[in-house]
Motif scaffolding. Structure first.
Motif, PDB file in Angstrom:
ATOM      1  N   SER A   1       0.832  -1.205   0.000  1.00 27.85           N
ATOM      2  CA  SER A   1       0.000   0.000   0.000  1.00 27.85           C
ATOM      3  C   SER A   1       0.868   1.256   0.000  1.00 27.85           C
ATOM      4  CB  SER A   1      -0.922  -0.007   1.228  1.00 27.85           C
ATOM      5  OG  SER A   1      -1.801   1.096   1.198  1.00 27.85           O
ATOM      6  N   GLU A   2       1.968   1.225   0.761  1.00 24.57           N
ATOM      7  CA  GLU A   2       2.885   2.361   0.773  1.00 24.57           C
ATOM      8  C   GLU A   2       3.532   2.556  -0.597  1.00 24.57           C
ATOM      9  OE1 GLU A   2       5.757   2.101   3.923  1.00 24.57           O
ATOM     10  OE2 GLU A   2       4.268   1.418   5.372  1.00 24.57           O
ATOM     11  N   SER A   3       3.867   1.462  -1.263  1.00 23.60           N
ATOM     12  CA  SER A   3       4.486   1.585  -2.585  1.00 23.60           C
ATOM     13  C   SER A   3       3.526   2.222  -3.579  1.00 23.60           C
ATOM     14  CB  SER A   3       4.938   0.207  -3.093  1.00 23.60           C
ATOM     15  OG  SER A   3       3.851  -0.578  -3.533  1.00 23.60           O
ATOM     16  N   ALA A   4       2.249   1.874  -3.478  1.00 28.52           N
ATOM     17  CA  ALA A   4       1.254   2.478  -4.360  1.00 28.52           C
ATOM     18  C   ALA A   4       1.142   3.977  -4.107  1.00 28.52           C
ATOM     19  CB  ALA A   4      -0.104   1.807  -4.158  1.00 28.52           C
ATOM     20  N   GLY A   5       1.237   4.384  -2.844  1.00 27.72           N
ATOM     21  CA  GLY A   5       1.179   5.801  -2.519  1.00 27.72           C
ATOM     22  C   GLY A   5       2.346   6.583  -3.109  1.00 27.72           C
ATOM     23  N   LEU A   6       3.521   5.971  -3.108  1.00 27.08           N
ATOM     24  CA  LEU A   6       4.690   6.625  -3.700  1.00 27.08           C
ATOM     25  C   LEU A   6       4.503   6.833  -5.197  1.00 27.08           C
ATOM     26  CD1 LEU A   6       7.504   4.679  -1.829  1.00 27.08           C
ATOM     27  CD2 LEU A   6       7.105   7.146  -1.691  1.00 27.08           C
ATOM     28  N   VAL A   7       3.996   5.809  -5.868  1.00 22.86           N
ATOM     29  CA  VAL A   7       3.780   5.924  -7.311  1.00 22.86           C
ATOM     30  C   VAL A   7       2.689   6.950  -7.604  1.00 22.86           C
ATOM     31  CG1 VAL A   7       3.103   4.676  -9.401  1.00 22.86           C
ATOM     32  CG2 VAL A   7       4.576   3.563  -7.711  1.00 22.86           C
ATOM     33  N   HIS A   8       1.646   6.954  -6.794  1.00 24.43           N
ATOM     34  CA  HIS A   8       0.566   7.922  -6.986  1.00 24.43           C
ATOM     35  C   HIS A   8       1.075   9.354  -6.837  1.00 24.43           C
ATOM     36  CE1 HIS A   8      -3.456   9.567  -6.989  1.00 24.43           C
ATOM     37  NE2 HIS A   8      -3.205  10.188  -5.855  1.00 24.43           N
ATOM     38  N   ASP A   9       2.086   9.557  -6.000  1.00 25.70           N
ATOM     39  CA  ASP A   9       2.660  10.888  -5.792  1.00 25.70           C
ATOM     40  C   ASP A   9       3.278  11.444  -7.068  1.00 25.70           C
ATOM     41  OD1 ASP A   9       3.519  13.055  -3.894  1.00 25.70           O
ATOM     42  OD2 ASP A   9       5.504  12.391  -4.546  1.00 25.70           O
ATOM     43  N   ASN A  10       3.555  10.581  -8.045  1.00 33.99           N
ATOM     44  CA  ASN A  10       4.173  11.028  -9.294  1.00 33.99           C
ATOM     45  C   ASN A  10       3.189  11.668 -10.266  1.00 33.99           C
ATOM     46  OD1 ASN A  10       6.629  10.026  -8.442  1.00 33.99           O
ATOM     47  ND2 ASN A  10       6.481   8.119  -9.599  1.00 33.99           N
ATOM     48  N   GLU A  11       1.912  11.483 -10.064  1.00 36.11           N
ATOM     49  CA  GLU A  11       0.925  11.895 -11.057  1.00 36.11           C
ATOM     50  C   GLU A  11       1.052  13.374 -11.422  1.00 36.11           C
ATOM     51  OE1 GLU A  11      -2.211  12.398 -13.650  1.00 36.11           O
ATOM     52  OE2 GLU A  11      -1.130  10.586 -13.074  1.00 36.11           O
ATOM     53  N   ARG A  12       1.017  14.251 -10.429  1.00 34.01           N
ATOM     54  CA  ARG A  12       1.116  15.683 -10.725  1.00 34.01           C
ATOM     55  C   ARG A  12       2.468  16.028 -11.336  1.00 34.01           C
ATOM     56  NH1 ARG A  12       3.665  19.711  -9.153  1.00 34.01           N
ATOM     57  NH2 ARG A  12       4.660  18.536  -7.468  1.00 34.01           N
ATOM     58  N   ARG A  13       3.514  15.363 -10.884  1.00 32.31           N
ATOM     59  CA  ARG A  13       4.859  15.638 -11.382  1.00 32.31           C
ATOM     60  C   ARG A  13       4.974  15.279 -12.870  1.00 32.31           C
ATOM     61  NH1 ARG A  13       7.221  16.458  -6.458  1.00 32.31           N
ATOM     62  NH2 ARG A  13       6.226  15.318  -4.751  1.00 32.31           N
ATOM     63  N   TRP A  14       4.378  14.156 -13.261  1.00 28.02           N
ATOM     64  CA  TRP A  14       4.385  13.791 -14.677  1.00 28.02           C
ATOM     65  C   TRP A  14       3.609  14.819 -15.507  1.00 28.02           C
ATOM     66  CZ3 TRP A  14       7.804  11.174 -16.909  1.00 28.02           C
ATOM     67  CH2 TRP A  14       8.302   9.962 -16.442  1.00 28.02           C
ATOM     68  N   ARG A  15       2.496  15.311 -14.978  1.00 23.17           N
ATOM     69  CA  ARG A  15       1.714  16.305 -15.717  1.00 23.17           C
ATOM     70  C   ARG A  15       2.535  17.563 -15.970  1.00 23.17           C
ATOM     71  NH1 ARG A  15      -2.392  15.352 -11.969  1.00 23.17           N
ATOM     72  NH2 ARG A  15      -2.339  17.534 -11.304  1.00 23.17           N
ATOM     73  N   ALA A  16       3.229  18.034 -14.941  1.00 25.90           N
ATOM     74  CA  ALA A  16       4.053  19.237 -15.082  1.00 25.90           C
ATOM     75  C   ALA A  16       5.177  19.005 -16.079  1.00 25.90           C
ATOM     76  CB  ALA A  16       4.622  19.637 -13.720  1.00 25.90           C
ATOM     77  N   PHE A  17       5.776  17.839 -16.012  1.00 27.00           N
ATOM     78  CA  PHE A  17       6.882  17.528 -16.911  1.00 27.00           C
ATOM     79  C   PHE A  17       6.394  17.426 -18.349  1.00 27.00           C
ATOM     80  CE2 PHE A  17      10.491  15.094 -18.536  1.00 27.00           C
ATOM     81  CZ  PHE A  17      11.547  15.737 -17.898  1.00 27.00           C
ATOM     82  N   ARG A  18       5.259  16.806 -18.551  1.00 28.07           N
ATOM     83  CA  ARG A  18       4.743  16.655 -19.919  1.00 28.07           C
ATOM     84  C   ARG A  18       4.328  17.995 -20.493  1.00 28.07           C
ATOM     85  NH1 ARG A  18      -0.238  12.814 -22.096  1.00 28.07           N
ATOM     86  NH2 ARG A  18       0.353  12.912 -24.287  1.00 28.07           N
ATOM     87  N   ALA A  19       3.754  18.855 -19.660  1.00 30.18           N
ATOM     88  CA  ALA A  19       3.352  20.179 -20.138  1.00 30.18           C
ATOM     89  C   ALA A  19       4.559  20.977 -20.624  1.00 30.18           C
ATOM     90  CB  ALA A  19       2.625  20.941 -19.031  1.00 30.18           C
ATOM     91  N   ARG A  20       5.699  20.845 -19.926  1.00 35.62           N
ATOM     92  CA  ARG A  20       6.896  21.565 -20.340  1.00 35.62           C
ATOM     93  C   ARG A  20       7.421  21.022 -21.670  1.00 35.62           C
ATOM     94  NH1 ARG A  20      10.336  24.338 -17.286  1.00 35.62           N
ATOM     95  NH2 ARG A  20       8.343  24.972 -16.375  1.00 35.62           N
ATOM     96  N   VAL A  21       7.443  19.707 -21.803  1.00 36.98           N
ATOM     97  CA  VAL A  21       7.914  19.108 -23.052  1.00 36.98           C
ATOM     98  C   VAL A  21       7.001  19.516 -24.206  1.00 36.98           C
ATOM     99  CG1 VAL A  21       8.284  16.928 -24.285  1.00 36.98           C
ATOM    100  CG2 VAL A  21       9.023  17.159 -21.908  1.00 36.98           C
ATOM    101  N   THR A  22       5.718  19.558 -23.951  1.00 43.25           N
ATOM    102  CA  THR A  22       4.767  19.955 -24.982  1.00 43.25           C
ATOM    103  C   THR A  22       5.004  21.393 -25.421  1.00 43.25           C
ATOM    104  OG1 THR A  22       3.108  18.440 -24.098  1.00 43.25           O
ATOM    105  CG2 THR A  22       2.317  20.199 -25.532  1.00 43.25           C
ATOM    106  N   ARG A  23       5.338  22.265 -24.470  1.00 41.00           N
ATOM    107  CA  ARG A  23       5.596  23.662 -24.815  1.00 41.00           C
ATOM    108  C   ARG A  23       6.857  23.806 -25.655  1.00 41.00           C
ATOM    109  NH1 ARG A  23       8.620  27.685 -22.830  1.00 41.00           N
ATOM    110  NH2 ARG A  23       9.280  26.524 -20.985  1.00 41.00           N
ATOM    111  N   LEU A  24       7.843  23.023 -25.334  1.00 45.33           N
ATOM    112  CA  LEU A  24       9.120  23.126 -26.045  1.00 45.33           C
ATOM    113  C   LEU A  24       9.071  22.481 -27.426  1.00 45.33           C
ATOM    114  CD1 LEU A  24      11.537  22.297 -23.098  1.00 45.33           C
ATOM    115  CD2 LEU A  24      11.072  24.551 -24.099  1.00 45.33           C
TER     116      LEU A  24
END
Length: 256
Positions: free
Chosen positions: A217-240
């Motif tokens: 359950s803790e491992s799932a929480g760590l992976v879930h924490d990445n969701e917003r970070r991936w969105r921010a990263f993808r938005a930057r790549v899309t802009r560039l």
């Protein structure tokens, strides 16, 4: 050249942007599965642990041994725990061997443990490679403010891999403990009439399984924490480097 790149500073090359776009798309979607699947598995493991706890509790209270049954498939009242019967169908029957449900539980523990350890080994190797690959981003100002996000994604996945590995090891050890319990009705009764080691081993196995469930359950929480970070990263790549329309995040525009 992108406006955010300073004098004499080159923007990220297209090949790097393509690689980052691929990661931000597919790995984010992949992680959406692993942000929930370990918790689903944890629920099943908690059910198995509760089954073993129910049996241990039931066997820890002295009960009279029933007289010779008229039918060899009668339920063994002194051995069958009602809670365990309801959770996983574990029924001890007079004149029979180990309940098939407990044999299946042991097999599932080993299979789950093998899967977790193998997946953790693969993910650990992948994150080691990702950590080294992320070094390429350090030289580009366009990603200066997202270096923390990218490295946090890697570390979260790396830590999740370690937790999965530990969970697998705990399940292997729980299976080792269960192997040392003779779960045939006659053998269980003989143990309860003597040193009563069986219930104590059941408690230990249940504790290890429960802890494995917590780690998953803790491992799932760590992976879930990445969701917003991936969105921010993808938005930057899309802009560039604007992605094709089919690959853009919902609501994104080429200049977003």
């Amino acid at each position: 050249m992108d406006e955010s790149a300073g004098p004499g500073q080159d923007p990220p090359p297209p090949a790097l942007l393509d690689a980052m776009a691929n990661l931000a798309r597919f790995h984010r979607e992949h992680e959406q599965f692993y942000a929930s699947a370990p918790r689903e598995r944890a629920v099943l493991l908690q059910r198995d642990a509760r089954t073993l706890l129910a049996l241990a509790d039931h066997w820890s209270v002295p009960r009279p041994v029933p007289s010779s049954p008229l039918n060899p498939f009668e339920g063994a009242d002194d051995l069958t725990a009602p809670v365990g019967l309801q959770l996983t169908g574990v029924l001890f029957m007079e004149g029979q061997g180990e309940p098939v449900e407990l044999a299946r539980l042991e097999r599932d523990l080993v299979r789950t443990a093998d899967d977790l350890v193998a997946a953790a080994e693969w993910l650990t190797t992948a994150m080691q490679a990702s950590w080294e690959s992320a070094r390429a981003l350090l030289d580009f100002p366009d990603f200066a403010d997202l270096l923390g996000e990218r490295h946090r994604i890697i570390v979260n996945d790396w830590q999740a891999a370690h937790l999965s590995d530990l969970a697998g090891r705990l399940l292997h050890r729980a299976a080792d403990i269960l192997e040392r319990i003779d779960l045939r009705p006659a053998a269980v009764r003989a143990d309860l009439a003597g040193d009563s080691v069986g219930p104590r081993r059941l408690y230990s196995a249940a504790e290890l399984i429960s802890r494995a469930a917590d780690l998953l359950s803790e491992s799932a929480g760590l992976v879930h924490d990445n969701e917003r970070r991936w969105r921010a990263f993808r938005a930057r790549v899309t802009r560039l480097a604007p992605l094709p329309p089919a690959h853009r995040p919902p609501g994104a525009t080429p200049d977003a």
